[in-house]
Design a protein around this motif. Structure first.
Motif: not given
Length: 219
Positions: A15, A17-20, A45-48, A72-74
């Motif tokens: 998992n 989430c929201d990290c670089s 989640n939320d990682i480009n 999610q949001v990638c």
């Protein structure tokens, strides 16, 4: 980052989430995934990671016993080249919320991807830039689908025309029990004829499911 784990620990879930994660980090992640065959659940989640990063990760997981796949949001704008060649026969839940799947991607999911995932029960396509065109393709496949129980299409550009296609599909589908659109579960806050028809069909499916369970107990 991944050196603290070893494949011998039989990690089943990852998992992020929201990290670089840099491009080098993605490469390290791929190496670890390839060396950890016990993984069954993978969440980002939320990682480009982008389309390329998605392709690398999905390809590394391809053919494995993956049950849940969550991107999610990638910043993914094209899933087709990767999923055209990747098979996930054990997949139960996939979520692509917040990516630019579009109508073309929705059509691919309906025409190809769902057939390659015979155990899929939950499909998350909210905020994926899907309009009536993509909705109609999914609804057409849904008419004969016997595994999908929950479908998320909220934050989409779907009008009453698209909603009507789902209501029609549920005349023959007795499996889907939840369909989320426009920030609410269908039927609870919308009053158009199309939404009322869809609400009724979903309630009938829930009742049908309960009748089946009761029949099993009777036997």
């Amino acid at each position: 980052m991944f050196g603290i784990w070893t494949p011998k620990e039989r990690i089943k879930s990852m998992n992020f989430c929201d990290c670089s994660i840099t491009s080098d980090g993605i490469k390290s992640l791929i190496s670890f995934v390839k060396a950890a065959p016990s993984i069954t659940k993978f969440y980002i989640n939320d990682i480009n990671v982008g389309t390329e990063g998605f392709g690398l990760v999905a390809t590394a997981l391809c053919g494995r016993q993956i049950e849940e796949l969550y991107f999610q949001v990638c910043a993914i704008n094209d899933i087709i080249p990767t999923l055209m060649h990747c098979k996930f026969p054990e997949l139960r839940y996939v979520r692509f919320y917040g990516n630019q799947i579009g109508d073309k991607g929705a059509e691919f999911i309906a025409d190809k991807f769902l057939q390659s995932c015979p155990k899929l029960e939950r499909l998350g396509l909210g905020n994926c830039d899907i309009s009536d065109r993509g909705a109609k393709s999914i609804a057409k496949e849904l008419a004969s689908n016997t595994t999908l129980k929950r479908l998320w299409l909220h934050d989409s550009n779907i009008s009453d025309e698209g909603v009507a296609s789902f209501a029609k599909a549920l005349r023959s589908n007795h499996t889907l029990m939840s369909l989320k659109m426009n920030e609410s579960t269908v039927g609870w806050s919308d009053t158009s004829t199309q939404y009322r028809d869809l609400q009724f069909a979903l309630k009938m499916n829930i009742r049908f499911e309960k009748d089946l369970e009761n029949a099993k107990w009777v036997k």
